[in-house]
Design an enzyme around this catalytic site. Structure first.
Site, short mmCIF file in Angstrom:
data_model
loop_
_atom_site.label_atom_id
_atom_site.label_comp_id
_atom_site.label_asym_id
_atom_site.label_seq_id
_atom_site.Cartn_x
_atom_site.Cartn_y
_atom_site.Cartn_z
N TYR A 10 0.85 -1.21 0.00
CA TYR A 10 0.00 0.00 0.00
C TYR A 10 0.88 1.25 0.00
O TYR A 10 1.15 1.82 1.06
CB TYR A 10 -0.91 0.00 1.24
CG TYR A 10 -1.72 -1.26 1.42
CD1 TYR A 10 -2.87 -1.50 0.65
CD2 TYR A 10 -1.36 -2.22 2.36
CE1 TYR A 10 -3.63 -2.65 0.83
CE2 TYR A 10 -2.11 -3.38 2.55
CZ TYR A 10 -3.24 -3.58 1.78
OH TYR A 10 -3.98 -4.72 1.96
N TRP A 58 -8.96 5.72 6.27
CA TRP A 58 -9.16 5.31 7.66
C TRP A 58 -7.86 4.81 8.27
O TRP A 58 -7.67 4.89 9.47
CB TRP A 58 -10.33 4.38 7.82
CG TRP A 58 -10.27 2.93 7.48
CD1 TRP A 58 -9.58 2.33 6.48
CD2 TRP A 58 -11.00 1.89 8.17
NE1 TRP A 58 -9.83 0.98 6.48
CE2 TRP A 58 -10.70 0.68 7.50
CE3 TRP A 58 -11.86 1.86 9.25
CZ2 TRP A 58 -11.24 -0.54 7.90
CZ3 TRP A 58 -12.40 0.65 9.65
CH2 TRP A 58 -12.09 -0.54 8.97
N TYR A 70 0.55 0.30 -7.92
CA TYR A 70 -0.71 -0.01 -7.25
C TYR A 70 -1.84 0.11 -8.28
O TYR A 70 -1.83 0.99 -9.13
CB TYR A 70 -0.98 0.95 -6.08
CG TYR A 70 -2.26 0.62 -5.35
CD1 TYR A 70 -2.29 -0.41 -4.41
CD2 TYR A 70 -3.45 1.28 -5.65
CE1 TYR A 70 -3.47 -0.76 -3.78
CE2 TYR A 70 -4.63 0.93 -5.02
CZ TYR A 70 -4.64 -0.09 -4.09
OH TYR A 70 -5.82 -0.44 -3.47
N GLN A 77 -14.04 5.86 2.82
CA GLN A 77 -13.83 4.85 3.86
C GLN A 77 -14.48 5.34 5.16
O GLN A 77 -14.92 6.49 5.25
CB GLN A 77 -12.34 4.57 4.05
CG GLN A 77 -11.78 3.58 3.04
CD GLN A 77 -10.36 3.14 3.35
OE1 GLN A 77 -9.55 3.91 3.85
NE2 GLN A 77 -10.05 1.89 3.04
N GLY A 90 -14.36 -0.53 4.43
CA GLY A 90 -13.04 -0.88 4.91
C GLY A 90 -12.80 -2.38 5.00
O GLY A 90 -11.66 -2.82 5.01
N ASP A 102 -13.06 -4.96 2.94
CA ASP A 102 -13.23 -5.06 1.49
C ASP A 102 -13.86 -6.35 1.00
O ASP A 102 -14.75 -6.33 0.14
CB ASP A 102 -11.87 -4.92 0.79
CG ASP A 102 -11.12 -3.67 1.20
OD1 ASP A 102 -11.49 -3.04 2.21
OD2 ASP A 102 -10.15 -3.31 0.51
N ARG A 126 -5.71 -12.88 -0.73
CA ARG A 126 -6.32 -11.73 -1.39
C ARG A 126 -7.67 -12.08 -2.01
O ARG A 126 -8.02 -13.25 -2.15
CB ARG A 126 -5.37 -11.20 -2.47
CG ARG A 126 -3.97 -10.86 -1.99
CD ARG A 126 -3.94 -9.69 -1.06
NE ARG A 126 -4.40 -8.48 -1.74
CZ ARG A 126 -4.75 -7.36 -1.12
NH1 ARG A 126 -4.71 -7.28 0.20
NH2 ARG A 126 -5.13 -6.31 -1.80
N TYR A 161 -8.44 -12.33 3.17
CA TYR A 161 -8.76 -10.95 3.46
C TYR A 161 -10.21 -10.72 3.90
O TYR A 161 -11.12 -10.80 3.10
CB TYR A 161 -8.47 -10.20 2.17
CG TYR A 161 -8.10 -8.77 2.23
CD1 TYR A 161 -6.95 -8.34 2.87
CD2 TYR A 161 -8.86 -7.83 1.54
CE1 TYR A 161 -6.59 -7.01 2.86
CE2 TYR A 161 -8.50 -6.49 1.52
CZ TYR A 161 -7.37 -6.09 2.18
OH TYR A 161 -7.01 -4.78 2.16
N TRP A 162 -10.44 -10.43 5.19
CA TRP A 162 -11.73 -10.06 5.78
C TRP A 162 -12.77 -11.18 5.75
O TRP A 162 -13.93 -10.94 6.09
CB TRP A 162 -12.31 -8.79 5.12
CG TRP A 162 -11.54 -7.57 5.48
CD1 TRP A 162 -10.72 -6.86 4.65
CD2 TRP A 162 -11.47 -6.89 6.75
NE1 TRP A 162 -10.15 -5.80 5.32
CE2 TRP A 162 -10.59 -5.80 6.61
CE3 TRP A 162 -12.06 -7.13 7.99
CZ2 TRP A 162 -10.29 -4.93 7.65
CZ3 TRP A 162 -11.77 -6.27 9.03
CH2 TRP A 162 -10.90 -5.18 8.85
N GLU A 166 -0.45 -7.41 9.37
CA GLU A 166 -1.69 -6.77 8.93
C GLU A 166 -2.90 -7.42 9.60
O GLU A 166 -3.81 -6.74 10.05
CB GLU A 166 -1.78 -6.87 7.41
CG GLU A 166 -2.90 -6.08 6.78
CD GLU A 166 -2.89 -6.16 5.27
OE1 GLU A 166 -3.79 -5.56 4.64
OE2 GLU A 166 -1.98 -6.80 4.69
#
Length: 451
Positions: free
Chosen positions: A43, A49, A97, A126, A186, A188, A220, A372-373, A416
């Site tokens: 990133y 955020w 990116y 965000q 946030g 994602d 990801r 991720y999430w 992370e």
């Protein structure tokens, strides 16, 4: 303690001093001169955020730098009040990116809604953690804050930001702010977004995912989901990012997002009062938003808040950490707080390998401990829940979570996020908000007044 890198306070344990120094080093290394990148690899720009959470930790290292973190983000604010989710660093090559500035085209495509000519930004948003961060930064050194006119300078921008959310983004007509892209809340890649995303036709495979250069594909989002993310952003761009003229293929009321808007309104009330203005309007808005949050998003049978899909005006049948984040709201009814605590401590969110809170129901059909999430435990949402526990007087449980946060941050080299089944750190290492929030918990009295 005068400096994090100097002699410790006599009561500071040696391991805490090592952790403080490590967290400070992450923030120093990720500082660009005007802001802090979340990670030097994955990133390379400024995220909205992230910067708010980073400022909360930076205040313990350098109040001036924490102020600058928020001020540099507000430099990318649009005339309609929105704070974009990325402010791009012009020194970073486009290929580092995706989506990069040439995809968003903010200075050209969003001219009609007041995007600045410089800097280039994204077109989405965000969660609104910024007013809370600003108040905490001020409280860490009020004399320095007043001397520099910090709150006076950023108060208009923060007010405009909340006004944007409460007007342009009230897409459901129920008084809550809606998100129009899965990146906006946030979280994602949450399974909460699978149902509304299924209606979106993915973009053709004409883009290159730079995230896979630095992150494992198993961590990801999938290519199919990424294609849908790109389609939504491109459609929004084609209408000039105008909320009134865009037909949103994805529109959701997210409980975590709106809970943070409520805490932001309470922080704005404190900021306004400190500046000699009336803060009552913000307090009233917070109370009204709290009532609407409960009326529209509380699911009593599940014991947590749900996201609402505005396409069919129904609650999304998924248990996510976003449904626990409203613990940060001080005005929640006491019976709802008790139910949230039962859910937090129950089988859906009690992870076997970490005391941090998983991002998704451990027994849910879409649970993935690494992706991720979709299951991993994150430091920022656990920090918010720790704050919520203190807000409602559950200090022993808050302390338990606080200790877990700082321990896991050090053990995983400021990862992370964490696999809740194995305890393994995942994603980027030396991640800025992990370091910042660990620093905040190490250096903040757990009885610090809450806005």
């Amino acid at each position: 303690m005068k400096t994090l890198l100097g002699r410790p306070a006599p009561s500071a344990p040696a391991d805490h001093l090592t952790l403080r120094r490590g967290a400070a080093r992450v923030l120093i290394d990720n500082w660009t001169g005007t802001s802090t990148v979340p990670s030097r690899t994955l990133y390379p720009h400024q995220w909205s955020w992230d910067s708010a959470f980073i400022a909360i930790g930076l205040r313990h290292l350098s109040v001036r730098r924490a102020q600058r973190e928020l001020e540099s983000l507000l430099a990318g604010q649009w005339a309609d009040g929105r704070l974009p989710h990325i402010v791009f660093n012009p020194a970073v090559p486009y290929g580092a990116y995706f989506p990069s500035p040439d995809f968003w085209q903010s200075s050209r495509a969003a001219r009609g809604v007041g995007a600045p000519a410089i800097p280039e930004t994204s077109g989405i948003i965000q969660p609104p953690v910024h007013a809370l961060a600003a108040w905490l930064v001020h409280c860490s050194d009020p004399a320095e804050s007043d001397r520099r006119g910090f709150l006076a300078r950023i108060h208009p921008g923060l007010t405009a930001w909340h006004d944007y959310l409460l007007t342009h983004r009230d897409l459901g007509g129920g008084g809550l702010a809606a998100v129009v892209h899965p990146w906006e809340p946030g979280m994602d890649n949450s399974p909460c977004w699978d149902r509304p995303l299924a209606r979106v036709e993915p973009a053709a495979d004409t883009f290159r995912r730079a995230d896979l250069d630095h992150g494992s594909p198993t961590d990801r989002p999938t290519d199919l989901d990424y294609g849908r993310y790109v389609r939504l952003a491109a459609t929004y761009r084609a209408t000039g990012y105008d909320d009134r003229s865009t037909v949103h293929g994805f529109a959701v009321e997210d409980p975590g997002f709106n809970a943070l808007l409520i805490t932001g309104e309470l922080a704005l009330a404190r900021i306004a009062e400190h500046l000699g203005h009336a803060g009552g309007a913000h307090t009233e808005r917070a109370a009204d938003l709290t009532r609407r949050l409960v009326d529209r998003l509380w699911d009593d049978s599940a014991g947590l808040f749900r996201a609402r899909d505005l396409a069919d005006d129904s609650l999304i049948d998924e248990r996510s950490v976003t449904g626990l984040v409203p613990l940060v709201v001080p005005g929640l009814p006491a019976d709802l707080v008790r139910r949230l605590l039962e859910t937090l401590n129950g089988p859906h969110f009690r992870a076997p390998a970490t005391r941090l809170v998983p991002s998704y129901d451990l027994s849910g059909p879409s649970f993935d401990s690494q992706r991720y999430w979709r299951g991993p435990a994150w430091f920022n949402t656990s920090w918010l829940i720790e704050r919520g526990l203190r807000t409602h007087g559950w200090h022993a449980q808050a302390q338990h979570l606080r200790q877990a946060l700082v321990t896991e941050a050090g053990r995983t080299r400021f990862a992370e996020y964490i696999d809740p089944l194995t305890g393994e750190g995942r994603g980027a290492r030396y991640f800025s908000w992990t370091a910042a929030l660990a620093l905040d918990l190490l250096l903040t009295d757990d009885k610090e007044p809450l806005p």
